[in-house]
Write an enzyme that holds these catalytic residues in place. Sequence first.
Site, mmCIF file in Angstrom:
data_model
loop_
_atom_site.group_PDB
_atom_site.id
_atom_site.type_symbol
_atom_site.label_atom_id
_atom_site.label_comp_id
_atom_site.label_asym_id
_atom_site.label_seq_id
_atom_site.Cartn_x
_atom_site.Cartn_y
_atom_site.Cartn_z
ATOM 1 N N THR A 41 31.818 36.631 26.455
ATOM 2 C CA THR A 41 31.198 37.533 27.436
ATOM 3 C C THR A 41 32.064 38.751 27.737
ATOM 4 O O THR A 41 31.537 39.807 28.066
ATOM 5 C CB THR A 41 30.907 36.791 28.750
ATOM 6 N N HIS A 42 33.368 38.615 27.683
ATOM 7 C CA HIS A 42 34.290 39.721 27.953
ATOM 8 C C HIS A 42 35.307 39.784 26.820
ATOM 9 O O HIS A 42 35.851 38.748 26.413
ATOM 10 C CB HIS A 42 35.029 39.526 29.283
ATOM 11 N N ASN A 43 35.576 40.985 26.352
ATOM 12 C CA ASN A 43 36.505 41.134 25.226
ATOM 13 C C ASN A 43 37.209 42.482 25.383
ATOM 14 O O ASN A 43 36.556 43.533 25.381
ATOM 15 C CB ASN A 43 35.747 41.063 23.900
ATOM 16 N N THR A 98 36.987 36.044 26.837
ATOM 17 C CA THR A 98 36.546 34.794 27.453
ATOM 18 C C THR A 98 35.520 34.134 26.547
ATOM 19 O O THR A 98 34.699 34.800 25.917
ATOM 20 C CB THR A 98 35.926 35.043 28.834
#
Length: 349
Positions: free
Chosen positions: A116-118, A130
């Site tokens: 979801t987050h990079n 994440t």
Amino acid sequence: MRKKHYRFPARGKDEGAHKSMNNNLTTEERSLLHSVQAGLPAVSHPFEHVGRQCRMEEAGVLAHLRAWKDQGLVRWLGAIFSTHALGYQSTLAAFSLPADRVAEAAGIINQHPGVTHNYQRDHTYNLWFTLATPAHESIKAHLERLARTSGAKKWINLPVVKTYKISLVLPLASAGQAKGPAGPSPSDDRVYSVTDEEKSLIRILQEDWPLVPEPFRIISEQWGGADEQSLIEKVDAWKKLGIIRRIAAILRHHNAGFTVNWMVAWQVEEIDAAGELAARNPLISHCYQRAVAGDWTYPLFTMLHARSEEEARKTVAELHGLIKPVDYKILPTVREFKKIRLKLFDSGY
């Protein structure tokens, strides 16, 4: 404790890239933005309820929210679920890659439905992301495949050990001093089973909600004509259980004036005391104890959102004085590759 002399990083490439709307907001508008971030109640007219807190009519609240979405200040508004309570496991992973491979590797990693987050960050471990998976999946196996396909030279897996704060409420009201909900995990580690019918409701609730006076009525129709009051009662029960953390708006950081975003990791002697102290700072949105792994020896993580580098430095200095770390690392955002919400019970896996 030995003293830590740290040279603060220069601004990341993406920081300050967007025009801030924060300076143009009235006191009432700041109050409204704070309230809708902190959470809406599960009632028939939630925007009317928020309006009373901010001395606005319901129509004015909705008009502001629609305009802010069109302008890019409000990213999304809806139900924020506890992934753990619904049987998901998650972790923070960091890969070490050659500089000329980071963007290509990020593209490979971003294809995973649980990422979801990079972000690219200024460190030997230069790609941080994440990852969430259903409980029956092996996170380690997923990470091994991602490391292999992306060409990571080395990598670390840093799952949460304890949550001190998880509450992305940018402090816009009262000159930045209004505090959002501390919002840690539910009071226990229970995982709840949900029926297929309830999963279909979760799929609807996790989408962007309609900005109308009675959103629960619209959602009940989308869910197959269920009774509106029954739906409200179910959502309220899920909030009390911790399945839903809150119903809230998520802002775009840069558009709201928070152009500096640093992840700061700490070595401390008394981690619980340090975590609780750090979590009280309104500029800290997330505060966790995470596992240590390999050559990574910083278990306390804080996510800092500030309006300027000066404010970020001041906040780090304040936290340093409070928690008295043995050592710490500032990991500024260099580049954002992905930022989405996890789609629960999606068919991506």
